[in-house]
Scaffold this motif. Structure first.
Motif, mmCIF file in Angstrom:
data_model
loop_
_atom_site.group_PDB
_atom_site.id
_atom_site.type_symbol
_atom_site.label_atom_id
_atom_site.label_comp_id
_atom_site.label_asym_id
_atom_site.label_seq_id
_atom_site.Cartn_x
_atom_site.Cartn_y
_atom_site.Cartn_z
ATOM 1 N N PHE A 97 0.606 -1.223 0.007
ATOM 2 C CA PHE A 97 0.361 0.023 -0.491
ATOM 3 C C PHE A 97 1.136 1.132 0.313
ATOM 4 O O PHE A 97 0.125 2.533 -0.418
ATOM 5 C CB PHE A 97 -0.536 0.029 1.292
ATOM 6 C CG PHE A 97 -1.972 0.900 1.217
ATOM 7 C CD1 PHE A 97 -3.344 1.727 0.536
ATOM 8 C CD2 PHE A 97 -1.868 1.825 1.944
ATOM 9 C CE1 PHE A 97 -4.366 2.103 0.496
ATOM 10 C CE2 PHE A 97 -1.893 3.610 2.551
ATOM 11 C CZ PHE A 97 -3.426 2.925 1.526
ATOM 12 N N GLY A 136 -5.381 0.680 -4.121
ATOM 13 C CA GLY A 136 -4.443 1.235 -4.185
ATOM 14 C C GLY A 136 -4.933 2.645 -3.317
ATOM 15 O O GLY A 136 -4.453 3.780 -3.353
ATOM 16 N N THR A 168 -5.192 -1.841 -0.767
ATOM 17 C CA THR A 168 -4.370 -3.039 -1.859
ATOM 18 C C THR A 168 -5.225 -3.167 -3.555
ATOM 19 O O THR A 168 -4.128 -2.508 -4.066
ATOM 20 C CB THR A 168 -3.748 -3.357 -1.909
ATOM 21 O OG1 THR A 168 -4.052 -4.790 -1.498
ATOM 22 C CG2 THR A 168 -3.380 -3.412 -0.444
ATOM 23 N N THR A 224 0.711 4.651 -2.689
ATOM 24 C CA THR A 224 0.860 5.770 -2.759
ATOM 25 C C THR A 224 1.999 6.678 -2.533
ATOM 26 O O THR A 224 1.452 7.822 -2.024
ATOM 27 C CB THR A 224 -0.250 5.731 -0.991
ATOM 28 O OG1 THR A 224 0.841 4.888 0.190
ATOM 29 C CG2 THR A 224 -1.404 5.158 -1.331
ATOM 30 N N ILE A 276 -7.177 0.342 4.967
ATOM 31 C CA ILE A 276 -6.400 -0.208 3.671
ATOM 32 C C ILE A 276 -6.151 -0.959 2.830
ATOM 33 O O ILE A 276 -6.457 -2.785 2.537
ATOM 34 C CB ILE A 276 -4.788 -0.490 4.742
ATOM 35 C CG1 ILE A 276 -4.106 0.028 5.395
ATOM 36 C CG2 ILE A 276 -3.261 -0.896 3.800
ATOM 37 C CD1 ILE A 276 -3.618 0.158 6.829
#
Length: 421
Positions: free
Chosen positions: A201, A289, A286, A205, A284
């Motif tokens: 992650f 993203g 992924t 980012t 969160i």
């Protein structure tokens, strides 16, 4: 003559250079050598030999997965193996059969006297047998027909091959988390898979991003697509992932993130330093993203959780489901403490302090540092609204152009550096 801000940036860069050298030394100590890999392969072959005496497992094949396959293991890492049944149907065994077969394996290990610390966990989400081999001193986690685990591991391997910094940050993060006692799902903290997803992650980012949203690598849900597993399924998933990874690489050739390993690690600790407050409203994710609002997904909203890290291969499952409220505070404080230390001019200038902050005594002593007791410092009371306000602002900054984002980041870090110095 340099301005005070420019001089502060140069000093910070110099001290991050000291951190970079420390990270290089730590990685040299924790990365497995070729001999470690060979030892693991020999241990797997030996385990396969034991299974040949188990009547109920005739024709079964032992396949490694987990960090060993994804190349995200340290020289002390456990071995995950799946005993794949040759039933000719391409379907996984029932949970009842898996428990029975694991009992048969446990009996065989005891009969041969080749294992110690044997622990059978029949009621786990995936029934599991854990033991440590007497000969190789390697801890094994044994499961049956773990197709999903095998495919997850292969995708993580492909991701780790996209940028060498990813593997390094994962290994450093695991070592740091063990030193801070926050890498133990049995005690309510993070498992290694969750830590790996947090690094993914972070790389997604960054600006510019180092990794794409995992939905762009494989848009399906692996847990659904491995049902009725076959070699054709595996090849198809592999072909899709390879094509999408190459597409991302081609698209980002001229826009490669140039951050050093030290910069990536410090910004990683910064990004999750207030996760306790943020976790009440955001997941969160992924797969996309992005930080995603929990109330935007019914599957998430209906789940009791303190921290939500979506499993991108088994959506909407929570990879951090073992983390409790008090443990989340410990995790958040550990990130805050690490960021504060790595933002301190005195710590950044001191090799011993840096290594003690990031490693367990077994590693620090090998690097010539006297062992120290690791602990997580408390944090002052914070205003949740202020934290979320800062978090929302960071999200907006992430959406700006690379040039404006870099300018804001350099300005903020320069101000912090001036204050610290």
């Amino acid at each position: 003559m340099l301005s005070s801000v420019a001089a502060s940036i140069l000093i910070l860069c110099d001290r991050l250079g000291v951190l970079g050298l420390c990270l290089r030394d730590i990685l040299a100590e924790i990365k497995p050598a070729d001999s470690d890999r060979i030892t693991r392969l020999n241990a797997i072959n030996q385990f396969s030999d034991y299974l040949r005496s188990v009547q109920s497992l005739r024709g079964a094949v032992v396949k490694p997965f987990g960090s060993f396959v994804s190349n995200l293991y340290t020289k002390w890492g456990d071995l995950d193996v799946s005993v794949q049944l040759d039933n000719g149907l391409g379907n996984s065994a029932s949970k009842t059969l898996k428990r029975s077969l694991l009992r048969d394996i446990m009996k065989a290990l005891r009969r041969y006297g080749v294992a110690r610390y044997i622990h059978f966990i029949p009621n786990a989400r995936v029934p599991l047998l854990i033991y440590e081999g007497n000969h190789h001193n390697i801890s094994f986690d044994v499961s049956i027909d773990n197709y999903l685990g095998i495919m997850k591991s292969k995708i993580l391997l492909w991701i780790s091959q996209m940028d060498e910094r990813f593997r390094d940050v994962v290994l450093l993060t695991k070592e740091w988390a063990k030193a801070q006692n926050i890498n133990d799902p049995k005690s309510g903290t993070l498992n290694s898979y969750s830590l790996c997803l947090m690094v993914i992650f972070h790389f997604q980012t960054c600006e510019p991003p180092i990794l794409p949203p995992l939905g762009e690598i494989y848009g399906g849900n692996i847990s659904d697509d491995v049902t009725g597993w076959s070699s054709i399924s595996e090849r198809h998933i592999g072909d899709v992932c390879a094509a999408n990874i190459e597409r991302f690489r081609s698209r980002n050739l001229r826009r490669r993130n140039q951050s050093s390993l030290a910069q990536l690690l410090v910004s990683f600790f910064d990004k999750f330093s207030e996760v306790e407050t943020v976790a009440s409203e955001y997941a969160i994710c992924t797969h996309t993203g992005r930080w995603e609002r929990i109330d935007s997904n019914l599957g998430w909203a209906r789940t009791s959780r303190s921290m939500l890290i979506e499993d991108p291969f088994e959506r909407p499952e929570n990879a951090a489901r073992t983390v409790g409220p008090s443990e989340l505070r410990v995790v958040s404080n550990a990130f805050t403490d690490a960021y504060n230390k790595l933002s301190s001019s005195s710590v950044l200038a001191n090799r011993n302090s840096l290594i003690s902050c990031l490693t367990r005594s077994r590693v620090s002593s090998q690097l010539g540092v006297r062992p120290q007791v690791h602990y997580t410092t408390g944090t002052a009371a914070i205003d949740p609204a202020a934290v979320l306000g800062r978090f929302e602002n960071v999200m907006r900054l992430d959406r700006r152009s690379h040039a404006s984002t870099s300018a804001v980041t350099v300005s903020r870090r320069a101000n912090e550096t001036t204050y610290l110095l």
